[in-house]
Design an enzyme around this catalytic site. Sequence first.
Site, mmCIF file in Angstrom:
data_model
loop_
_atom_site.group_PDB
_atom_site.id
_atom_site.type_symbol
_atom_site.label_atom_id
_atom_site.label_comp_id
_atom_site.label_asym_id
_atom_site.label_seq_id
_atom_site.Cartn_x
_atom_site.Cartn_y
_atom_site.Cartn_z
ATOM 1 N N GLU A 1 1.627 -0.260 -5.019
ATOM 2 C CA GLU A 1 0.654 0.765 -5.386
ATOM 3 C C GLU A 1 1.362 2.104 -5.418
ATOM 4 O O GLU A 1 1.727 2.648 -4.379
ATOM 5 C CB GLU A 1 -0.473 0.821 -4.342
ATOM 6 C CG GLU A 1 -1.579 1.753 -4.748
ATOM 7 C CD GLU A 1 -2.188 2.565 -3.623
ATOM 8 O OE1 GLU A 1 -3.268 3.103 -3.811
ATOM 9 O OE2 GLU A 1 -1.560 2.677 -2.539
ATOM 10 N N ASP B 1 0.827 -1.197 0.000
ATOM 11 C CA ASP B 1 0.000 0.000 0.000
ATOM 12 C C ASP B 1 0.870 1.258 0.000
ATOM 13 O O ASP B 1 1.876 1.326 0.727
ATOM 14 C CB ASP B 1 -0.867 -0.007 1.278
ATOM 15 C CG ASP B 1 -1.839 1.138 1.311
ATOM 16 O OD1 ASP B 1 -2.661 1.215 0.389
ATOM 17 O OD2 ASP B 1 -1.771 1.957 2.252
HETATM 18 C C1 NOJ Z 1 -4.455 3.138 -0.868
HETATM 19 C C2 NOJ Z 1 -5.636 2.265 -0.652
HETATM 20 O O1 NOJ Z 1 -5.965 1.645 -1.880
HETATM 21 C C3 NOJ Z 1 -6.752 3.124 -0.121
HETATM 22 O O2 NOJ Z 1 -7.961 2.413 -0.056
HETATM 23 C C4 NOJ Z 1 -6.340 3.664 1.225
HETATM 24 O O3 NOJ Z 1 -7.315 4.584 1.672
HETATM 25 C C5 NOJ Z 1 -4.982 4.374 1.161
HETATM 26 N N1 NOJ Z 1 -4.002 3.660 0.403
HETATM 27 C C6 NOJ Z 1 -4.407 4.573 2.538
HETATM 28 O O4 NOJ Z 1 -3.932 3.370 3.058
#
Ligand code: NOJ
Length: 557
Positions: free
Chosen positions: A260, A218
């Site tokens: 991500e 993440d």
């Molecule tokens: C990316 C995640 O996909 C999202 O859902 C989340 O709110 C943020 N990162 C914070 O962790």
Amino acid sequence: MTNCPSFPDAPLNPLPNLPQPPWYANAIFYELYVRAFYDANGDGQGDLAGVIARLDYIKELGVDCIWLLPICDSPLVDDGYDVRDYRKLLPEYGTINDFRRLVDAAHQRGIRIICDLVLNHSSDQHEWFMQSRSSRANPYRDWYVWSDDPNKYKEAGIVFKDTQASNWTWDEGSQQYYWHRFYPQQPDLNYDHPAVQQAMLDVAGYWLGLGVDGFRLDAVTYLYEREGTKCEGLPETHAYLKRLRQFVNERNPAAVLLGEANQPPIASLEYFGDGGELQMLFNFPRMTTTFLALATESAAPLYRILREIENLPQGAQWGTMLRNHDELTFEMVSPAEREFLFNYYAPDPRQRINWGTRRRLAPLLGNDPRRILLAYSTLLTLPGSPVIYYGDEIGMGDDIALPDRNGVRTPMQWDDTANAGFSTADPTRLYAPVVNEPPYDPAHVNVAAQQSDPYSFYHQLRHLIAVRKAHPAFGAGRLTLHETANPAILVHSREWQGERIVALHNLSAQPQTFTFPAEFTAMVATDLLTNTEYKEMGEITRLEPYQYLWLSTWTSH
Ligand code: NOJ
Ligand code: CA
């Protein structure tokens, strides 16, 4: 681990002496929100036992790897992206033993599991943060990022820009500000502190010990902060990710790290780090561009983004998707394109959030199966391993009455019985209501009905997936972009071990004529989707609205 099968990596009949693609290059991923999937104990919340109960469904779709959205204990301010305890499950989901059972049951079916690993921040209810804020002298104080000055790092952007005015929040108790790139309940960990670096490696080690096949990382861009920068993708962040990669692969050489990072393609390359950093990275700009191409009925935006990077270094692979659990982001396009996309895809202001729209795939594409399958066809034929968001395989809808991004996280619609077959609980006890507005209500959209109709959207998608998986060129093949004079037609080919597959897409709602590039006209081809044989590809001069063809041609070595 018991009964863990060996996962066949190799394509059918590989030629000798050619490097084999890693497993994730030919894999179909399925993004699964446990709370929404299936409620096995009838308390209104999906759980791990529910996922186990529905693994055969996932297998039948053709999925090779499940990505589980956060499952750790959490106060759920951000649906589990605010972790209270990295070694404990959210009680509603089950126990660590349930997790072991899930991993075993998935592995027995040849399905891998990757988990979300939330590295950048914890919950403010995590023991580390509670210690950290308790006093400036506490040994955990420096596990988080504190400052007297809320103007520090002011070049860093605000992600949740609709609801947050600053990345700093004042802590009354200890009389300082703490740093958070997301909600204030998600304080950023301080990666300058060696103990934090080690603690998060240990968390990864813990989950690898439970048998996971990798992690979806993440928010990887944000680990470090430095004055005078946007605090994204700093050299220190890349160095830590390389360390994590080494740590992970020492424990499980086949484990994958899927990051991500919403970055332009060229900037993304850094995260692959010449093979030493992440193996996979989501391609956010391609997702947005696909929607731009569909809206404008023009292949030009796709050609543009694909030209930026045609082929990735060996071992690196995009994770490609049409939708996910967040908003469909319009961040990585020009301001004019962004305005166009907002007006086209989110005309109702309630459909908008932050940098994008909080709608699901089917509603975004007018619930037109031809357009949705066309979009999937680009996903399945262009470079990248497709990541399918749960429910999109049956064309589920969304619920904009729900706050934040919850409208795309509603219960899976298994059949047309009470609660869409998701749960036996009283409907008032469901974690979220089932989408009940036609045409997306369970009477119109459910798994059982689509499984029993051989012409359903689900079966058409399943067929595309099966054909893709039978041809490793789609996962690992070299990409070449071709052009015709018709701007509505996208033509590209993928080549792997003697097979060349030419994919054609008509992005428009009208029939289109075109002339094949000269190099193809005299070639023999088979349409992989219908088994139609063409003596000369030049015979093909017209595509119906939203039609796509996957033409296989063999070249000699
Ligand atoms: C990316 C995640 O996909 C999202 O859902 C989340 O709110 C943020 N990162 C914070 O962790
Ligand atoms: Ca339950």
